[in-house]
Design an enzyme around this catalytic site. Structure first.
Site, PDB file in Angstrom:
ATOM      1  N   SER A  39       5.545 -29.410 -24.954  1.00  0.00           N
ATOM      2  CA  SER A  39       5.020 -30.634 -25.555  1.00  0.00           C
ATOM      3  C   SER A  39       6.173 -31.555 -25.939  1.00  0.00           C
ATOM      4  O   SER A  39       6.959 -31.941 -25.081  1.00  0.00           O
ATOM      5  CB  SER A  39       4.125 -30.285 -26.742  1.00  0.00           C
ATOM      6  OG  SER A  39       3.373 -31.392 -27.176  1.00  0.00           O
ATOM      7  N   GLU A  56      -5.591 -29.511 -21.199  1.00  0.00           N
ATOM      8  CA  GLU A  56      -4.679 -29.960 -22.257  1.00  0.00           C
ATOM      9  C   GLU A  56      -5.439 -30.671 -23.385  1.00  0.00           C
ATOM     10  O   GLU A  56      -5.218 -30.439 -24.571  1.00  0.00           O
ATOM     11  CB  GLU A  56      -3.642 -30.929 -21.680  1.00  0.00           C
ATOM     12  CG  GLU A  56      -2.721 -30.356 -20.621  1.00  0.00           C
ATOM     13  CD  GLU A  56      -1.509 -29.658 -21.177  1.00  0.00           C
ATOM     14  OE1 GLU A  56      -1.359 -29.610 -22.419  1.00  0.00           O
ATOM     15  OE2 GLU A  56      -0.697 -29.145 -20.386  1.00  0.00           O
ATOM     16  N   HIS A 114      -3.961 -27.270 -24.594  1.00  0.00           N
ATOM     17  CA  HIS A 114      -2.563 -27.530 -24.915  1.00  0.00           C
ATOM     18  C   HIS A 114      -2.029 -26.443 -25.848  1.00  0.00           C
ATOM     19  O   HIS A 114      -2.678 -26.078 -26.831  1.00  0.00           O
ATOM     20  CB  HIS A 114      -2.484 -28.896 -25.603  1.00  0.00           C
ATOM     21  CG  HIS A 114      -1.104 -29.440 -25.789  1.00  0.00           C
ATOM     22  ND1 HIS A 114      -0.323 -29.849 -24.739  1.00  0.00           N
ATOM     23  CD2 HIS A 114      -0.368 -29.677 -26.921  1.00  0.00           C
ATOM     24  CE1 HIS A 114       0.820 -30.329 -25.204  1.00  0.00           C
ATOM     25  NE2 HIS A 114       0.830 -30.210 -26.514  1.00  0.00           N
TER      26      HIS A 114
END
Length: 524
Positions: free
Chosen positions: A191, A312, A406
């Site tokens: 990320s 995600e 995610h």
């Protein structure tokens, strides 16, 4: 025997540190790589730490950078421990052999958290499994939020990224004493950590400090400088101080964090909005990192392992019931995504044709994910065929509504699925076979430069980690990516009708108001 005789001791350039043996692994926590970034050093580039006499204890995690807590909605999924103290520019080392001459491969890990949250103390990032498998794992703390990424007229930009560079230099210069090989360093992150890795791959000052890189769910990118300035100006207006580093340095840290949270509470990948990011600064970041890397003028020899999760967006929308809210908004939400992604209605219709049963939230989430993440990583892989390896993590969480969201892959990459903090996302009973496969691929890449499947080429092979054995799917996302050829080359697209429903700017403002009332989307 005394503890002094049984605990591992290693000498760093600034003094000796004493770690602990845990399950056959030598662990050193909270080692300072730079001086505390407060007082006269606040908002300034990192400086070396003061040397110390004797042996410094490195048995516990060091202080974490100042950060606000996650919202209640996100806190049920994401752990974010806070350790008080000023000496927050520190790192941790897990090594199977803390002795010069071992020359083991090294993975330097940069945590995620939207550049506003997270730390190396999150238990998911424990490096015991990497050390067990012959890799020295180093995890890093760095400045966050306005302290690390605020843009001021009287201070250098990107101090948080400069912290990461200082840590990388420390590792390159010091890791041999912990059994690592400074010529076999892999820089990895997820990320915001992956976005940071992308910037460092392209940074001239970082060349020669690493050999390979891992980008999990984060592309090389640069944030809009005007957007970063607006964040600072909004905070300054609330604080009633000038929008300068000197003025912000006099503000109490707790008050600064509260103000930052108030200003950025509607930020997030899906809706956009106020946020902090790495900016082009003409120095450490001389140009947009993705443009530099796809032009081939930075880190030409670096092998890359990069990819994403299938869903995600579900971590961004599932907390607080936003999936259902976006589905109810329907055409209005889709038009908002079109404006966010600078794409037209033909792209949206193409996505709907590929996912005939998907609701608005699924279409919006995949549009934004492809725009922000998959398309840039495709570009990067296309620019580096033969040395890029691409994956998709497709195993759905056992917690309802999250899918393959995610950050879900982290507990599998680190093989820490047994810790509570991994189960917060994955649920109970995640398959160990999947952790063996994913963790093993990362170990092979760090050790040999080959994770175990074919590198990117004209067929676009993507390694899929989901239910059952891993498989290679050529051209897995090519159909969606191809739809963007119809999008405008630059600039925001108008919001055209979606399935015949005219969309007005007032409708888009209504989306923001409704989501604000429902709790908003906070960056994760």
């Amino acid at each position: 025997m005394t503890a002094d005789q049984t605990d591992p001791v290693v000498r760093t350039p600034h003094g000796a540190v004493r770690g602990r043996y845990e399950h056959g692994t030598a662990v050193f926590r909270g080692i300072p790589y730079a001086a505390p970034p407060f007082g006269p050093r606040r908002f300034r580039p990192p400086e070396p730490p003061e040397p110390w006499e004797g042996v410094r204890d490195a048995g516990a995690y060091g202080p974490t950078a100042p950060k606000p807590p996650y919202s209640e909605a996100f806190a049920q999924y994401l752990a974010d421990p806070a350790v008080p103290g000023d000496d927050c520019l520190n790192l941790n080392v897990w090594t199977p052999d803390p002795a010069p001459g071992a020359r083991l491969p090294v993975l330097v890990w940069l945590h995620g958290g939207a550049l506003t949250r997270g730390s190396s103390a999150v238990p998911v990032y424990a490096g015991h499994s990497f050390a067990r498998d012959g890799v020295v794992l180093v995890s890093v703390n760095y400045r966050l939020g306005v302290e690390g990424y605020g843009l001021f007229p009287d201070a250098p930009a990107n101090p948080g990224l400069r912290d990461q560079l200082a840590a990388l230099r420390w590792v390159h210069d010091s890791i041999a004493a912990f059994g690592g090989d400074p010529d076999r360093i892999t820089l990895g992150g997820q990320s915001a950590g992956a976005i940071s890795v992308g910037a460092l791959i392209a940074a001239p000052q970082a060349q020669g400090l690493f050999r390979r890189a891992v980008l999990q769910s984060g592309p090389p990118e640069a944030a809009d400088r005007d957007k970063a300035r607006r964040m600072v100006r909004r905070m300054a207006a609330r604080l009633k101080v000038p929008a300068t580093a000197a003025a912000f340095a006099d503000v109490d840290r707790a008050l600064l964090l509260r103000t930052q949270s108030e200003v950025s509470r509607l930020g997030g990948p899906v809706l956009g909005g106020p946020s902090f990011g790495i900016v082009v600064d003409g120095d450490l970041v001389p140009r947009d990192p993705l443009e530099a890397l796809t032009a081939g003028d930075a880190a030409r020899g670096a092998d890359l392992l990069m990819g994403w999760t299938s869903d995600e967006h579900r971590l961004w929308l599932a907390p607080g019931g936003l999936v259902e809210r976006v589905d109810r908004l329907g055409a209005v939400a889709l038009a908002g995504a079109m404006a966010r992604c600078h794409c037209g209605h033909e792209v949206v219709r193409g996505y709907r044709a590929l996912r005939p049963r998907a609701g608005a939230a699924e279409i919006v989430g995949q549009l934004v994910t492809d725009h922000l993440l998959r398309r840039p990583l495709h570009r990067l892989a296309d620019a580096r065929p033969g040395s890029s390896y691409v994956y998709e993590f497709a195993w759905p969480s056992l917690r309802p509504g999250l899918g393959a969201c995610h950050a879900l892959e982290l507990g599998f990459v680190f093989d820490t699925g047994d810790v509570f903090e991994s189960r917060m996302l994955a649920g109970d009973g995640a398959p160990q076979e999947l952790a063996d496969a994913l963790h093993g691929a990362w170990v092979r890449f760090v050790t040999e430069g080959d994770p175990g499947w074919e590198p990117w080429d004209a067929a676009h092979p993507v390694r899929v980690f989901g239910d059952g054995p891993p498989r290679t799917a050529p051209g897995l996302r090519d159909a969606e990516i191809a739809l963007w050829a119809t999008a405008p080359a630059s600039g925001p697209a108008p919001a055209p009708p979606v399935d015949g429903a005219p969309v007005r700017s007032a409708d888009l403002r209504a989306v923001i108001r409704r989501l604000r009332r429902s709790g908003g989307v906070r960056g994760a």
